[in-house]
Write a protein that holds these residues in place. Structure first.
Motif, PDB file in Angstrom:
ATOM      1  N   LEU A 187       1.299   2.082  13.341  1.00  0.00           N
ATOM      2  CA  LEU A 187       1.286   1.591  12.156  1.00  0.00           C
ATOM      3  C   LEU A 187       2.786   2.550  11.693  1.00  0.00           C
ATOM      4  O   LEU A 187       2.800   3.955  12.660  1.00  0.00           O
ATOM      5  CB  LEU A 187       0.647   2.594  11.152  1.00  0.00           C
ATOM      6  CG  LEU A 187       0.505   2.308   9.290  1.00  0.00           C
ATOM      7  CD1 LEU A 187       0.158   1.621   8.827  1.00  0.00           C
ATOM      8  CD2 LEU A 187      -0.278   3.420   9.489  1.00  0.00           C
TER       9      LEU A 187
ATOM     10  N   GLN B 216      -4.215  -0.942  13.071  1.00  0.00           N
ATOM     11  CA  GLN B 216      -2.501  -0.900  12.945  1.00  0.00           C
ATOM     12  C   GLN B 216      -2.856   0.737  13.543  1.00  0.00           C
ATOM     13  O   GLN B 216      -2.418   0.943  14.934  1.00  0.00           O
ATOM     14  CB  GLN B 216      -2.385  -0.450  12.115  1.00  0.00           C
ATOM     15  CG  GLN B 216      -1.455  -2.568  12.150  1.00  0.00           C
ATOM     16  CD  GLN B 216      -0.722  -2.564  10.693  1.00  0.00           C
ATOM     17  OE1 GLN B 216      -0.396  -2.337   9.846  1.00  0.00           O
ATOM     18  NE2 GLN B 216       1.196  -1.780  10.906  1.00  0.00           N
ATOM     19  N   ASP B 217      -3.317   1.305  13.147  1.00  0.00           N
ATOM     20  CA  ASP B 217      -3.487   3.358  13.110  1.00  0.00           C
ATOM     21  C   ASP B 217      -4.244   3.337  13.841  1.00  0.00           C
ATOM     22  O   ASP B 217      -3.809   4.396  15.015  1.00  0.00           O
ATOM     23  CB  ASP B 217      -3.601   3.913  12.161  1.00  0.00           C
ATOM     24  CG  ASP B 217      -3.540   5.567  12.086  1.00  0.00           C
ATOM     25  OD1 ASP B 217      -2.148   5.527  12.184  1.00  0.00           O
ATOM     26  OD2 ASP B 217      -4.423   5.894  11.470  1.00  0.00           O
TER      27      ASP B 217
ATOM     28  N   SER C 279       4.811  -2.543   8.460  1.00  0.00           N
ATOM     29  CA  SER C 279       3.981  -3.248   8.344  1.00  0.00           C
ATOM     30  C   SER C 279       3.211  -4.302   8.934  1.00  0.00           C
ATOM     31  O   SER C 279       3.677  -4.359  10.337  1.00  0.00           O
ATOM     32  CB  SER C 279       4.866  -4.762   7.211  1.00  0.00           C
ATOM     33  OG  SER C 279       5.032  -5.839   7.944  1.00  0.00           O
ATOM     34  N   GLN C 280       2.145  -4.950   8.097  1.00  0.00           N
ATOM     35  CA  GLN C 280       1.473  -5.796   9.788  1.00  0.00           C
ATOM     36  C   GLN C 280       1.963  -7.001  10.180  1.00  0.00           C
ATOM     37  O   GLN C 280       2.023  -7.330  11.528  1.00  0.00           O
ATOM     38  CB  GLN C 280       0.036  -6.500   8.868  1.00  0.00           C
ATOM     39  CG  GLN C 280       0.475  -6.481   7.233  1.00  0.00           C
ATOM     40  CD  GLN C 280      -0.548  -7.671   6.814  1.00  0.00           C
ATOM     41  OE1 GLN C 280      -0.590  -9.126   7.758  1.00  0.00           O
ATOM     42  NE2 GLN C 280      -1.020  -7.784   5.470  1.00  0.00           N
TER      43      GLN C 280
ATOM     44  N   GLU D  23      -5.219  -2.545   3.616  1.00  0.00           N
ATOM     45  CA  GLU D  23      -5.626  -1.218   3.882  1.00  0.00           C
ATOM     46  C   GLU D  23      -6.866  -0.722   4.976  1.00  0.00           C
ATOM     47  O   GLU D  23      -6.613  -0.738   5.843  1.00  0.00           O
ATOM     48  CB  GLU D  23      -5.942  -0.213   2.899  1.00  0.00           C
ATOM     49  CG  GLU D  23      -5.367   0.535   1.748  1.00  0.00           C
ATOM     50  CD  GLU D  23      -5.935   0.272   0.591  1.00  0.00           C
ATOM     51  OE1 GLU D  23      -7.069   0.454   0.299  1.00  0.00           O
ATOM     52  OE2 GLU D  23      -5.128   1.735  -0.202  1.00  0.00           O
TER      53      GLU D  23
ATOM     54  N   GLU E 210      -4.454  -1.926   8.093  1.00  0.00           N
ATOM     55  CA  GLU E 210      -3.636  -0.602   8.350  1.00  0.00           C
ATOM     56  C   GLU E 210      -4.845   0.438   9.353  1.00  0.00           C
ATOM     57  O   GLU E 210      -4.039   1.111  10.292  1.00  0.00           O
ATOM     58  CB  GLU E 210      -3.006  -0.055   7.355  1.00  0.00           C
ATOM     59  CG  GLU E 210      -1.688  -0.456   6.713  1.00  0.00           C
ATOM     60  CD  GLU E 210      -0.920  -0.245   5.441  1.00  0.00           C
ATOM     61  OE1 GLU E 210      -2.161   1.105   5.109  1.00  0.00           O
ATOM     62  OE2 GLU E 210      -0.662  -0.177   4.691  1.00  0.00           O
TER      63      GLU E 210
ATOM     64  N   LYS F 170       6.002   3.435   5.702  1.00  0.00           N
ATOM     65  CA  LYS F 170       5.373   2.731   7.767  1.00  0.00           C
ATOM     66  C   LYS F 170       5.579   1.108   8.402  1.00  0.00           C
ATOM     67  O   LYS F 170       5.936   0.430   7.751  1.00  0.00           O
ATOM     68  CB  LYS F 170       3.965   3.519   8.067  1.00  0.00           C
ATOM     69  CG  LYS F 170       4.327   4.566   8.094  1.00  0.00           C
ATOM     70  CD  LYS F 170       2.775   5.682   8.230  1.00  0.00           C
ATOM     71  CE  LYS F 170       2.633   6.761   8.043  1.00  0.00           C
ATOM     72  NZ  LYS F 170       1.303   7.151   8.426  1.00  0.00           N
TER      73      LYS F 170
ATOM     74  N   THR G 293       1.019  -0.950   0.303  1.00  0.00           N
ATOM     75  CA  THR G 293      -0.326   0.097   0.201  1.00  0.00           C
ATOM     76  C   THR G 293       0.889   1.251   0.141  1.00  0.00           C
ATOM     77  O   THR G 293       2.389   0.929   0.256  1.00  0.00           O
ATOM     78  CB  THR G 293      -0.911   0.234   1.310  1.00  0.00           C
ATOM     79  OG1 THR G 293       0.265   0.584   2.676  1.00  0.00           O
ATOM     80  CG2 THR G 293      -1.366  -1.529   1.159  1.00  0.00           C
TER      81      THR G 293
ATOM     82  N   TYR H 107       1.726   2.414   2.547  1.00  0.00           N
ATOM     83  CA  TYR H 107       2.463   2.093   3.441  1.00  0.00           C
ATOM     84  C   TYR H 107       3.450   1.366   3.924  1.00  0.00           C
ATOM     85  O   TYR H 107       4.121   1.854   4.450  1.00  0.00           O
ATOM     86  CB  TYR H 107       2.255   2.718   5.070  1.00  0.00           C
ATOM     87  CG  TYR H 107       0.976   4.562   5.187  1.00  0.00           C
ATOM     88  CD1 TYR H 107       1.551   5.384   4.979  1.00  0.00           C
ATOM     89  CD2 TYR H 107      -0.161   4.510   5.207  1.00  0.00           C
ATOM     90  CE1 TYR H 107       1.317   6.918   4.954  1.00  0.00           C
ATOM     91  CE2 TYR H 107      -1.522   5.355   5.057  1.00  0.00           C
ATOM     92  CZ  TYR H 107      -0.468   6.802   5.054  1.00  0.00           C
ATOM     93  OH  TYR H 107      -1.134   7.598   4.500  1.00  0.00           O
ATOM     94  N   SER H 108       3.275   0.295   3.329  1.00  0.00           N
ATOM     95  CA  SER H 108       3.592  -0.272   3.950  1.00  0.00           C
ATOM     96  C   SER H 108       3.754  -1.885   3.171  1.00  0.00           C
ATOM     97  O   SER H 108       2.909  -2.005   2.199  1.00  0.00           O
ATOM     98  CB  SER H 108       2.884  -0.857   5.259  1.00  0.00           C
ATOM     99  OG  SER H 108       1.273  -2.303   5.215  1.00  0.00           O
TER     100      SER H 108
END
Length: 339
Positions: free
Chosen positions: A339, A333-334, A212-213, A327, A330, A210, A181, A183-184
């Motif tokens: 994240l 996560q956020d 990742s999961q 997404e 994330e 950022k 994505t 970010y990750s």
């Protein structure tokens, strides 16, 4: 109680102090071809207590049914597998079960189970567990695949382990171009045994802006381990509706996903509206399509979760859904600040 009530498992067998197991108890539950053994320690300073202290609740054992557990152990250890359990024969009035095992990633182990000469409820050392509380099934059938998260640059060594030690084949690979994505990112390879019944995708993190999961999982699980178990159903709308009604929470997918999904996957047998209401993802490969949905983590740590999957011919793993899924992960996560 949770797995029976929420997922529709039935009581099968029990082991504990009453059956001669003094330091832990195990409850065995079953639904169709799914058998889960839920184990808890009774005292400190044993393997189970140490595992839970380090990892929280998670998957310790991935058990594989084999014709010959002794041969499986000799063959895998000869090829470089690290022994977890030398072949042992357990006997009672209902016959015998032979167990052996080797270590895999993290503190996870593979048990080889030979039960062709046993006709009891589960296995020696366990007693049948009958309960007056038997919630209806939710239509869960069998484990479709089981995903392991491993550390940086560890995917290929573990792919090699499954190829050389277990005789598996790498049937699919995804890199950070496939699974990323804004970010990750992560990379994944799918390992499968000869008959295709056993499939173990292996994920490792990839560089991104950022975390990742997979990195979040490794942080909170304190190492490598099983990220999720994917369970098959023949009717995902019915199964997921039932699971939601019983309190299982799933990742939410934005409405925009459904505006274009049929342009990407083509015609499907199901009505789109119920799939959208539930948040079910759709993907297609050369052999058909699949429907899939992912639960939120089942425990307080953002580690183990479940996937519900219905295959309509597709042999793949939902590559077209990775972006939407990531997404969604994330966003969670956020919200946790990770994240």
């Amino acid at each position: 109680h949770f797995y029976k009530t929420a997922f529709g498992f039935q009581s099968l067998a029990y082991a504990g102090p009453e059956t001669g197991m003094k330091d832990k108890v195990s409850y065995v539950i079953r639904q169709n071809k799914l058998t889960f053994v839920l184990t808890t320690p009774l005292k400190a300073n044993n393997d189970i207590a140490d595992h839970i202290y380090k990892h929280g609740d998670g998957v310790k054992v991935l058990a594989l049914k084999v014709d010959d557990a002794t041969s499986a152990w000799h063959e895998t250890t000869k090829r470089g597998g690290k022994s977890y359990l030398q072949p042992v024969t357990l006997k009672d009035d209902n016959g015998e079960v032979v167990l052996s095992g080797i270590h895999t990633y993290g503190d996870t182990v593979h048990l080889f189970v030979e039960r062709k000469n046993y006709n009891g409820a589960f296995m020696p050392g366990f007693r049948e567990w009958k309960s007056g509380y038997n919630p209806a099934s939710t239509g869960l059938l069998y484990v479709d695949h089981c995903v392991g998260n491993v550390g940086w640059n560890q995917m290929n060594p573990w792919v090699k382990f499954y190829e050389e030690v277990m005789g598996f084949k790498n049937i699919l690979s995804f890199d950070d171009n496939d699974i990323s994505t804004e970010y990750s990112a992560l990379m994944s390879k799918v390992m499968s045994n000869g008959n295709g019944f056993v499939k173990f995708p292996i994920n490792e993190p990839a560089e991104g802006k950022k975390k990742s999961q997979v990195e979040e999982y490794l942080d909170f699980y304190n190492g490598e381990g099983v990220q999720h178990v994917a369970i098959a159903t023949n009717d995902i709308v019915k199964t997921v509706t039932e699971l939601q009604n019983r309190g299982i929470e799933f990742l939410s997918i934005p409405a925009s996903y459904y505006e274009t999904v049929l342009d990407r996957v083509g015609k499907i047998d199901e009505d789109l509206q119920p799939l959208q209401e539930l948040g079910v993802l759709i993907d297609r490969d050369e052999e058909g399509y699949l429907l899939q949905i992912f639960s939120k983590p089942l425990e307080d740590r953002p580690t183990l979760f479940f996937e519900i999957i219905q295959r309509k011919g597709a042999k793949s793993f939902g590559k077209g859904n990775f972006k939407a899924l990531f997404e969604a992960l994330e966003r969670e996560q956020d919200a946790r600040g990770n994240l």
